[in-house]
Design a protein around this motif. Structure first.
Motif, PDB file in Angstrom:
ATOM      1  N   ILE A   3       2.943   6.568  -2.077  1.00 23.67           N
ATOM      2  CA  ILE A   3       4.400   6.534  -2.153  1.00 23.67           C
ATOM      3  C   ILE A   3       4.861   5.288  -1.424  1.00 23.67           C
ATOM      4  CG2 ILE A   3       6.548   7.634  -1.421  1.00 23.67           C
ATOM      5  CD1 ILE A   3       5.155  10.318  -1.671  1.00 23.67           C
ATOM      6  N   GLN A   4       5.733   4.513  -2.076  1.00 25.70           N
ATOM      7  CA  GLN A   4       6.279   3.318  -1.457  1.00 25.70           C
ATOM      8  C   GLN A   4       7.801   3.361  -1.519  1.00 25.70           C
ATOM      9  OE1 GLN A   4       4.026   0.660  -4.089  1.00 25.70           O
ATOM     10  NE2 GLN A   4       3.320  -0.342  -2.222  1.00 25.70           N
ATOM     11  N   SER A  62       2.107  -1.795   5.523  1.00 20.29           N
ATOM     12  CA  SER A  62       2.938  -1.074   4.558  1.00 20.29           C
ATOM     13  C   SER A  62       3.602  -2.028   3.566  1.00 20.29           C
ATOM     14  CB  SER A  62       4.039  -0.293   5.282  1.00 20.29           C
ATOM     15  OG  SER A  62       3.458   0.658   6.153  1.00 20.29           O
ATOM     16  N   THR A  63       3.648  -1.599   2.318  1.00 18.64           N
ATOM     17  CA  THR A  63       4.327  -2.356   1.277  1.00 18.64           C
ATOM     18  C   THR A  63       5.646  -1.669   0.952  1.00 18.64           C
ATOM     19  OG1 THR A  63       2.239  -3.120   0.329  1.00 18.64           O
ATOM     20  CG2 THR A  63       4.186  -3.204  -1.101  1.00 18.64           C
ATOM     21  N   ILE A  64       6.698  -2.460   0.899  1.00 19.92           N
ATOM     22  CA  ILE A  64       8.024  -1.976   0.546  1.00 19.92           C
ATOM     23  C   ILE A  64       8.498  -2.809  -0.641  1.00 19.92           C
ATOM     24  CG2 ILE A  64      10.413  -1.711   1.336  1.00 19.92           C
ATOM     25  CD1 ILE A  64       9.258  -1.544   4.214  1.00 19.92           C
ATOM     26  N   MET A  65       9.134  -2.166  -1.591  1.00 21.75           N
ATOM     27  CA  MET A  65       9.688  -2.874  -2.731  1.00 21.75           C
ATOM     28  C   MET A  65      11.202  -2.897  -2.589  1.00 21.75           C
ATOM     29  SD  MET A  65       7.173  -1.518  -5.739  1.00 21.75           S
ATOM     30  CE  MET A  65       7.363   0.211  -5.323  1.00 21.75           C
ATOM     31  N   ALA A  66      11.842  -3.921  -3.179  1.00 25.80           N
ATOM     32  CA  ALA A  66      13.283  -4.051  -3.051  1.00 25.80           C
ATOM     33  C   ALA A  66      13.864  -4.807  -4.233  1.00 25.80           C
ATOM     34  CB  ALA A  66      13.631  -4.775  -1.745  1.00 25.80           C
ATOM     35  N   SER A  67      15.160  -4.610  -4.444  1.00 22.25           N
ATOM     36  CA  SER A  67      15.860  -5.227  -5.560  1.00 22.25           C
ATOM     37  C   SER A  67      17.333  -5.406  -5.197  1.00 22.25           C
ATOM     38  CB  SER A  67      15.738  -4.321  -6.796  1.00 22.25           C
ATOM     39  OG  SER A  67      16.553  -4.781  -7.855  1.00 22.25           O
TER      40      SER A  67
END
Length: 134
Positions: A3-4, A62-67
């Motif tokens: 889960i990210q 940790s990898t976090i995605m963003a937009s």
């Protein structure tokens, strides 16, 4: 399975990425702008073509995605916090001070029964953070 978190900054994603690079050493892995998409986005208002359609960054392991989402300026984060787990109290002090700049200190860093240093804040983008020495 993994889960990210995927954060939508509604037009402020690039600013957020720069802030997290400066405050917690985030490393941006990739950025895809709306203008680079092979398919048009009919819901995107004109003038937002250079905004971020998708990005990925790392904080520690940790990898976090963003937009930028649809760039409508209605960013609302609630019901969750990002927990930043650090090994040294000095690192917690530094991260807390940097992340709370322009934001709000919700619980000052302090000794608790579960940590020698724990605190909570809301950064200038509305992201809730828990700073925790483990």
């Amino acid at each position: 399975m993994n889960i990210q978190p995927y954060l939508m900054f509604d037009g402020r994603c690039e600013e957020a990425l720069e802030f997290y690079k400066k405050t917690v050493g985030a490393q941006v892995e990739m950025i895809l702008r709306f203008s680079e998409s092979p398919e048009p986005n009919p819901g995107l208002a004109p003038g937002n073509e250079n905004k971020i359609m998708h990005s990925s960054f790392r904080i520690g392991e940790s990898t976090i995605m963003a937009s930028d989402g649809m760039c409508n300026g209605t960013t609302r984060f609630g019901g969750f916090s990002l927990s930043l787990n650090l090994k040294a109290e000095a690192d917690a002090d530094k991260a807390y001070a940097a992340l709370s700049e322009g934001g709000r200190a919700d619980m000052p860093l302090q000794k608790t029964f579960f940590s020698p240093r724990f605190g909570a804040l809301t950064d200038k983008f509305g992201i809730n953070w828990l700073i925790h020495v483990v």
